[in-house]
Write an enzyme that holds these catalytic residues in place. Structure first.
Site, mmCIF file in Angstrom:
data_model
loop_
_atom_site.group_PDB
_atom_site.id
_atom_site.type_symbol
_atom_site.label_atom_id
_atom_site.label_comp_id
_atom_site.label_asym_id
_atom_site.label_seq_id
_atom_site.Cartn_x
_atom_site.Cartn_y
_atom_site.Cartn_z
ATOM 1 N N LYS A 153 1.039 -1.236 0.082
ATOM 2 C CA LYS A 153 0.069 -0.023 0.080
ATOM 3 C C LYS A 153 0.822 1.260 0.132
ATOM 4 O O LYS A 153 0.592 2.313 -0.639
ATOM 5 C CB LYS A 153 -0.888 0.132 1.203
ATOM 6 C CG LYS A 153 -2.003 -1.160 1.148
ATOM 7 C CD LYS A 153 -2.694 -1.418 2.449
ATOM 8 C CE LYS A 153 -3.895 -2.430 2.229
ATOM 9 N NZ LYS A 153 -4.377 -2.749 3.493
ATOM 10 N N ASP A 161 -11.158 2.504 4.181
ATOM 11 C CA ASP A 161 -11.362 1.035 4.026
ATOM 12 C C ASP A 161 -13.043 0.817 3.837
ATOM 13 O O ASP A 161 -13.344 -0.364 3.737
ATOM 14 C CB ASP A 161 -10.890 0.253 5.454
ATOM 15 C CG ASP A 161 -9.627 -0.254 5.009
ATOM 16 O OD1 ASP A 161 -9.299 -0.845 4.094
ATOM 17 O OD2 ASP A 161 -8.897 -0.328 6.431
ATOM 18 N N GLN A 217 -4.356 -1.515 9.697
ATOM 19 C CA GLN A 217 -4.462 -2.882 9.115
ATOM 20 C C GLN A 217 -5.115 -3.950 10.139
ATOM 21 O O GLN A 217 -4.669 -4.031 11.175
ATOM 22 C CB GLN A 217 -2.840 -3.219 8.596
ATOM 23 C CG GLN A 217 -2.760 -4.539 7.956
ATOM 24 C CD GLN A 217 -3.248 -4.537 6.629
ATOM 25 O OE1 GLN A 217 -3.624 -3.410 6.035
ATOM 26 N NE2 GLN A 217 -3.719 -5.679 5.938
HETATM 27 N N1 GUN Z 1 -6.668 -7.170 6.521
HETATM 28 C C1 GUN Z 1 -7.188 -7.655 5.525
HETATM 29 N N2 GUN Z 1 -7.703 -6.981 4.417
HETATM 30 C C2 GUN Z 1 -7.790 -5.785 4.815
HETATM 31 C C3 GUN Z 1 -8.162 -4.346 4.496
HETATM 32 O O1 GUN Z 1 -8.714 -4.563 3.156
HETATM 33 N N3 GUN Z 1 -8.032 -3.599 5.114
HETATM 34 C C4 GUN Z 1 -7.447 -3.305 6.414
HETATM 35 N N4 GUN Z 1 -7.495 -2.404 7.165
HETATM 36 N N5 GUN Z 1 -7.031 -4.435 6.928
HETATM 37 C C5 GUN Z 1 -7.219 -5.698 6.340
#
Ligand code: GUN
Length: 249
Positions: free
Chosen positions: A17, A84, A61
């Site tokens: 990311k 998100d 995350q």
């Molecule tokens: N963990 C697995 N997928 C995601 C996601 O799309 N966003 C976040 N914040 N954590 C994750």
């Protein structure tokens, strides 16, 4: 971006990311916190980021270490910075169809479907998986495009009967090779959201690719299918958040 602890998969995701932010010109700040970080400390950080005008989007995350309540953390992120789309305000908006942010993985799946020239209107769409992050919002997005949507999961009875009906099949159940070729309707569009590590250097999806590709009209690979799309959609949400926040000033 906030990462608590040192889950190796999460580290890879956060790094990808970060690279995407650099690539498109988004300034990213990483908060790599130790696993022992308390919930209060994490909430204080989120509070600071919520009121920092330099910050357009906040991503914490998941999964978080067991002593931290994920729901409390998700609820603490300002909905306007929740790139998100996990906050209940944004989840509610997805239900009604009036949304700013779409959860990144389902949004990526919709983009793949659209760019492949597939119209889901009137089609049998089967989502295998019912997580808050993928399965549930995925079903909503397909429904908003007039798909006929069935949600299945690991405990669905006669699963193959349901999946064999699908013109569009989305696998997001988190079980390696769970969907086999003989569970797929010939000519179906198969989207594999699963990322399962089965050996130190081997990732597989929720679909058994070798048998499924012989039956499906189109199928996404793992890795390299939905994963990169998720990140692209995160970038889109972040730009949207920044534009919206600047409009309000
Ligand atoms: N963990 C697995 N997928 C995601 C996601 O799309 N966003 C976040 N914040 N954590 C994750």
């Amino acid at each position: 971006m906030i990462l608590v602890g040192d889950d190796p998969a999460s580290k890879v995701y956060v790094n990808n990311k970060k690279k995407a932010c650099e690539y498109i010109g988004i300034k990213s700040f990483e908060y790599l916190l130790p696993a022992e970080t308390s919930e209060t400390e994490l909430l204080e950080l989120i509070d600071r980021l919520n009121s920092d005008p330099e910050v357009s989007g906040i991503l914490c995350q998941l999964p978080l270490p067991g002593h931290i309540d994920e729901t409390v953390v998700i609820n603490a992120i300002a909905p306007s910075k929740d790139v998100d789309a996990f906050h209940p305000v944004n989840v509610g908006k997805i239900m009604t169809g009036d949304y700013d942010f779409v959860p990144c993985t389902p949004a990526g799946v919709m983009e793949l479907i659209k760019e492949s020239g597939v119209d889901v209107e009137g089609k049998e769409c089967v989502v295998v998986g019912r997580s808050n992050i993928v399965g549930k919002p995925m079903a909503m997005l397909l429904l908003h495009k007039n798909g006929t949507v069935t949600i299945c999961h690991s405990r669905t009875a006669n699963l193959a009967e349901k999946t064999k009906n699908a013109d569009v099949l989305v696998a997001a159940v988190g079980i390696p090779n769970f969907i086999k070729g003989d569970m797929i309707k010939p000519g179906a569009v198969v989207i594999d959201v699963g990322i399962n590590r089965v050996a130190p250097k081997k990732l597989v999806g929720d679909v058994e690719f070798e048998t499924a590709e012989k039956v499906a009209a189109a199928i996404t690979p793992v890795p390299g299918g939905v994963g990169p799309m998720t990140i692209a959609m995160l970038m889109k949400n972040t730009v949207k958040a920044a534009v919206k926040q600047n409009e309000c000033e």
